[in-house]
Design a protein around this motif. Structure first.
Motif, PDB file in Angstrom:
ATOM      1  N   THR A  57     -50.141 -42.555 -46.488  1.00 29.80           N
ATOM      2  CA  THR A  57     -49.297 -41.358 -46.423  1.00 29.80           C
ATOM      3  C   THR A  57     -48.645 -41.183 -45.063  1.00 29.80           C
ATOM      4  O   THR A  57     -47.589 -40.568 -44.964  1.00 29.80           O
ATOM      5  N   HIS A  58     -49.309 -41.710 -44.004  1.00 26.17           N
ATOM      6  CA  HIS A  58     -48.696 -41.595 -42.669  1.00 26.17           C
ATOM      7  C   HIS A  58     -49.393 -42.530 -41.690  1.00 26.17           C
ATOM      8  O   HIS A  58     -50.486 -43.027 -41.956  1.00 26.17           O
ATOM      9  N   PRO A  59     -48.752 -42.757 -40.526  1.00 28.19           N
ATOM     10  CA  PRO A  59     -49.226 -43.825 -39.641  1.00 28.19           C
ATOM     11  C   PRO A  59     -50.348 -43.422 -38.684  1.00 28.19           C
ATOM     12  O   PRO A  59     -50.391 -43.917 -37.564  1.00 28.19           O
ATOM     13  N   ASP A 112     -56.624 -43.086 -39.445  1.00 30.31           N
ATOM     14  CA  ASP A 112     -57.531 -42.857 -40.570  1.00 30.31           C
ATOM     15  C   ASP A 112     -56.840 -42.989 -41.926  1.00 30.31           C
ATOM     16  O   ASP A 112     -57.471 -42.780 -42.965  1.00 30.31           O
ATOM     17  N   HIS A 113     -55.555 -43.361 -41.927  1.00 33.11           N
ATOM     18  CA  HIS A 113     -54.828 -43.509 -43.195  1.00 33.11           C
ATOM     19  C   HIS A 113     -54.273 -44.917 -43.396  1.00 33.11           C
ATOM     20  O   HIS A 113     -53.591 -45.164 -44.391  1.00 33.11           O
ATOM     21  N   VAL A 114     -54.532 -45.809 -42.442  1.00 32.81           N
ATOM     22  CA  VAL A 114     -53.943 -47.161 -42.534  1.00 32.81           C
ATOM     23  C   VAL A 114     -55.014 -48.254 -42.434  1.00 32.81           C
ATOM     24  O   VAL A 114     -54.737 -49.364 -42.004  1.00 32.81           O
ATOM     25  N   GLY A 172     -55.448 -34.864 -47.686  1.00 32.83           N
ATOM     26  CA  GLY A 172     -55.991 -36.034 -47.002  1.00 32.83           C
ATOM     27  C   GLY A 172     -57.433 -35.818 -46.551  1.00 32.83           C
ATOM     28  O   GLY A 172     -58.221 -36.751 -46.505  1.00 32.83           O
ATOM     29  N   HIS A 173     -57.750 -34.560 -46.213  1.00 29.30           N
ATOM     30  CA  HIS A 173     -59.107 -34.198 -45.798  1.00 29.30           C
ATOM     31  C   HIS A 173     -59.448 -32.845 -46.407  1.00 29.30           C
ATOM     32  O   HIS A 173     -58.634 -31.926 -46.330  1.00 29.30           O
ATOM     33  N   GLY A 174     -60.634 -32.735 -46.980  1.00 28.48           N
ATOM     34  CA  GLY A 174     -61.064 -31.443 -47.501  1.00 28.48           C
ATOM     35  C   GLY A 174     -61.265 -31.457 -48.999  1.00 28.48           C
ATOM     36  O   GLY A 174     -61.343 -32.513 -49.627  1.00 28.48           O
TER      37      GLY A 174
HETATM   38 ZN   LIG Z   1     -55.967 -37.721 -41.395  1.00 27.21          ZN
END
Ligand SMILES: [Zn+2]
Length: 277
Positions: free
Chosen positions: A62-64, A67-69, A209-211
């Motif tokens: 979703t973004h660079p 924790d997302h790549v 993304g978190h939660g």
């Molecule tokens: Zn994150």
């Protein structure tokens, strides 16, 4: 453990910051969004998938942000997509000779050692005009905006009534603005919330993304909550936000520090630019 949140859509939640990896079932295999954090957890996810006879046919970040790549070799070598800006940003970061050192600077060592960096950030950028993820499964619309990180995308799986929000609309994390180099991070964030509000009319399930996963009632409630927080930041009011201060959930007390840091950096920016806060 994979938990079904809608027909053909499952979530694998990490011990790290309740990070949600999302699995979308397609015809020939699954799409894996924001694959996970710890090596052991991604191996567990790979196991769960192979035990049910499924392979990963596409990935998406979703973004660079780190924790997302992330990725694990056992998830295979399917293309891992992101927006063109997401891919360019991570490529730029990886092109520096000391990228591992800079990551080590802001991830506690006990966490970093549980993470494999071999396949970190290998993202293929999708052209900006591509409105959907190219894969053989339910249509996944890419809702790109500039809040939180360059080239951030939320994903809308209309047929399943699911919005994958990336690092927005969380019940535990406040809006974290992209304060690096963007001209108007407050307006970028508000514009992104308007975009999500317009896209999320028929959403039944919200995956941040978190939660925690949210139901239909949570979509607009969380958009309103994020907007109220950003307005409070803009107007330098004390936000009455359950994610900040004594009402923060256990383990999330550090979010108040993020809030203080954002206030300070915005004040510095307005001083530097000579604009009112
Ligand atoms: Zn994150």
């Amino acid at each position: 453990m994979l938990t079904q949140v809608a027909e053909g859509v499952l979530v694998h939640q990490s011990e790290f910051c309740q990070s949600n990896a999302v699995v979308v079932q397609g015809r020939a295999g699954v799409l894996l969004i924001d694959a996970g954090i710890y090596d052991s957890e991604m191996a567990c996810l790979a196991n769960d998938l192979s035990e049910s006879g499924q392979i990963v046919v596409a990935g998406f970040s979703t973004h660079p942000h780190w924790d997302h790549v992330l990725w694990h070799a056992r998830l295979g070598s399917a293309p891992r997509y992101g927006t063109a800006r997401c891919a360019a940003t991570i490529r730029d970061r990886l092109s520096g000779p000391h990228w591992k050192d800079s990551i080590a600077g802001w991830i506690p060592p006990d966490i970093a050692e549980q993470i494999s960096w071999d396949l970190f950030g290998l993202i293929t950028g999708l052209p900006a005009e591509m409105a959907r993820i190219p894969w053989d499964g339910p249509q996944v619309r890419i809702v790109e905006h500039q809040a939180h990180a360059p080239g951030h995308a939320a994903l809308l799986i209309e047929e399943r009534g699911v919005l994958v929000a990336g690092d927005m609309l969380s019940d535990v994390l406040i809006p974290m603005l992209d304060l690096n180099g963007t001209a108007d991070p407050i307006e970028d964030y508000l514009a992104a919330l308007r975009l999500l509000e317009g896209a999320a009319g028929d959403v039944d399930v919200l995956v941040p993304g978190h939660g925690s996963i949210g139901g239909a009632d949570q979509v607009h409630a969380r958009i309103d909550q994020d907007r109220a927080y950003v307005h409070a930041l803009r107007d330098t009011h004390v936000p009455s936000d359950p994610r900040v201060g004594p009402s923060a959930k256990s383990g999330w007390e550090w979010v108040s520090g993020v809030h203080e840091g954002q206030l300070q950096r915005l004040a510095q920016r307005s001083e530097r630019d000579g604009t009112p806060g």
